[in-house]
Design a protein around this motif. Structure first.
Motif: not given
Length: 651
Positions: A592, A594, A627-629, A647
């Motif tokens: 993670d 984020s 912000t995530g993957t 992002s």
């Protein structure tokens, strides 16, 4: 592709000269192979140092020292060393090939030896050891495994793998080299050995030959070592009736715990051993033994005619002639003066005397003819027929021939039909008529003729069987097949009737059994388990699920075979094998990232084994946050998977 483990040196040629044929034995420092010296066309034993030891300078130095030490020794009771070299990344030593068994194998067969056997083997070992000690060499590893009893009766001491110069004050450090059962007290306590240490080991070995057991035993090696250092070797006569008081004394002298109380070297011990065979007490013993003396045989008396008697016998015919001559002369003289009547009477008397003489001469001639007839018909001058003595005991055959007044000389001859030691034939042959007193050669069978053994390994089965017949041996059976890299049917080994590898020679018409190749093990990598099982069954191999395993693989899809797992070496048709099945690639969770700066997020993913990507240009990455993957964090994917980072940019 899965392959069967095999010895990579077999089939190789070292330095273009020594063709490796088969493996004979494996030792702590080296492997021993049977090879052919292509230059001199003879079989040799090649000792090759283990590859993992070649990198150790100490082991390499010790191995090369063995070559130099052994090459300096030349004695009928020592294994000859011919050459030494380095090739194919291996250091090797070329030695005399000696078809034989070891003293250890003989002890296993007989449990213990007779005193006569112990004398013979002990004399040979001490003779060879005396040559080594005379050259300044200590063996350091004397034991029954290193005493070779050759098929032709020779006894040789080999394996100077732990040899050291006598003058070198060498120690073993923390590790005691050699076999613990034969280590001298000074080797156990101080790690120092000299010629007297070899004699201690010989004393233990002599004790074992006579009794069949070692004097010191224990569950742990250190228990045995402690006994060597603190206990005296018992007399072998306590265990064996073969041990005489003189042998007891010799064993106890050579196994005294203090080296100074033992013989100084093998030559002194050898003289003591030979003194025992002469009925003398060995040096170092206080026991006086009676000397064994040979009984003299009386000289037969001879009786010959006195010279006067011999000449009297020889002159008898001449005496008869001189007795007649005067009468004839007298009658001739009287005839000139006697009257006619007197002359007639005298002539009648002369004719009467002549008649008697003629009759006597006829009797003598008849007697002479009869004597000659007896002489040449039945007497010493007659001829005799040589009898057939084939298969008889040699002593009985000789007696049969000598009964016919034949002069017999013995010779050794090979024979396929007649057992060893029996009479096989005569020269001239049986049935021939010869004069009495004729020399006859009586052949004592040595069994079948020993013929050179041809090279069979590497030939096809048909070629090998043809060559066996051509060289006057008997084709046996194919004992087994083994998987190998050779073509199916290729001969891998040729064995004698005892199951051992053949030596340089083998008896004529004796049976030779073969071991042949079954071809290569099927390649089942990449197949499903069911398909692999079916293919292996075609080569008579069965799959044992209990012998299988599972592993991750990035190259083999899940459920397919990665490799074959052999359970035997070598593998043969009918053996069971295991399969290594792929679990597919190993999966790892996506971290993670984020809230992390974009660059920090990319570094985190790279460290986890993934390949991070982003759409943010390099110039703006310092202003962006993850912000995530995609795939999302926590999802498990294979290592190296591309991970897209989402992002936002804050300016």
């Amino acid at each position: 592709m899965t392959t069967v483990p095999s010895d990579p040196l077999i089939g190789q040629t070292l330095d273009g000269r020594y063709a490796i044929r088969s493996r004979i034995a494996r030792g702590g420092m080296a492997m021993v192979y049977l090879a052919t010296d292509l230059r001199l066309e003879r079989r040799v034993a090649v000792k090759v140092m283990h590859e993992h030891l070649a990198e150790d300078a100490n082991f390499t130095r010790r191995f090369e020292q063995e070559a130099r030490s052994a090459a300096r020794l030349s004695h009928p009771n020592l294994v000859n060393v011919f050459d030494q070299g380095h090739d194919l990344g291996r250091t090797y030593l070329v030695m005399e090939y000696l078809p034989s068994i070891t003293l250890r194998e003989l002890l296993k067969q007989q449990r213990h030896l007779t005193a006569e056997q112990s004398f013979e083997i002990g004399d040979a070992v001490l003779s060879g050891l005396a040559a080594a000690h005379g050259a300044g060499i200590v063996h350091r590893d004397l034991k029954p495994e290193n005493v070779m009893l050759a098929d032709d009766g020779r006894i040789k001491l080999g394996d100077f793998g732990l040899a050291r110069a006598v003058s070198a004050n060498t120690t073993t450090g923390q590790a005691l080299l050699g076999t613990i059962a034969y280590l001298s007290p000074e080797l156990v306590t101080r790690g120092i050995a000299d010629a007297r240490s070899d004699l201690y080991a010989f004393g233990i070995m002599l004790y074992e030959m006579l009794t069949g057991v070692q004097p010191f035993v224990g569950e742990q090696p250190m228990q045995i070592a402690y006994q060597h250092a603190h206990s005296d070797v018992p007399a072998p006569s306590l265990q064996s009736a073969e041990a005489s008081p003189a042998l007891d004394a010799l064993v106890l002298w050579m196994t005294r715990r203090e080296p100074d109380e033992r013989p100084r070297d093998a030559s002194e011990a050898l003289e003591s051993l030979r003194a025992i065979t002469r009925g003398e007490a060995p040096a170092g013993s206080t026991r006086v033994l009676p000397r064994i003396s040979d009984e003299g045989t009386p000289t037969p008396s001879t009786s010959v005619l006195d010279p006067s008697e011999r000449w009297a016998v020889g002159s008898a015919p001449d005496a008869s002639e001189t007795a007649v001559a005067p009468e004839l002369n007298a009658s001739a003289a009287a005839s000139s003066t006697a009257a006619p009547i007197d002359r007639a009477a005298e002539a009648g008397r002369v004719r009467q005397r002549r008649g008697r003489l003629s009759a006597l001469l006829a009797v003598l001639l008849i007697a002479a003819a009869g004597g000659l007839g007896w002489w040449f018909g039945q007497g010493p001058g007659s001829q005799v027929t040589i009898p057939d003595v084939s298969g008889a005991e040699i002593a009985a055959a000789q007696a049969t021939l000598e009964e016919r007044d034949l002069v017999v000389t013995l010779a050794e001859c090979s024979s396929l039909e007649v057992p060893e030691g029996h009479a096989s034939s005569t020269e001239p042959a049986s049935g021939a008529r010869v004069d009495r007193g004729t020399p006859i050669q009586l052949c004592q069978s040595t069994g079948p003729q020993l013929l050179p053994v041809p090279t069979l390994v590497g030939l096809s089965l048909e070629e090998a069987e043809s060559l066996i017949e051509e060289q006057r041996f008997t084709v046996g059976q194919v004992l087994e097949q083994r998987f190998s890299d050779d073509e199916p049917g290729t001969v891998l080994a040729a064995l004698g009737s005892n199951g051992d590898a053949l030596g340089d020679t083998y008896p004529e018409r004796a049976t030779i059994d073969l071991i042949t190749s079954a071809g290569s093990v099927p390649d089942v990598a990449g197949l499903t388990a069911d398909a692999a099982t079916a293919r292996l069954a075609e080569s008579s191999l069965t799959v044992d699920p209990a012998a299988g395993s599972e592993s991750y693989s990035s190259d083999v899809e899940q459920g397919s075979v990665i490799a074959l797992l052999p359970q035997t070496d070598p593998m043969r048709p009918g053996d069971a094998v295991g399969l290594e099945i792929s679990l597919g690639p190993e999966l790892f969770p996506v971290p993670d990232v984020s809230g992390l700066d974009l660059q920090e997020a990319m570094d985190t993913l790279s460290a986890a084994g993934f390949t991070p990507t982003t759409l943010v240009p390099d110039a703006l990455r310092s202003f962006a946050k993850a912000t995530g993957t995609d795939p999302a964090s926590g999802e498990k994917v294979p290592a190296g998977t591309e991970i897209r980072i989402r992002s936002t940019i804050s300016l």
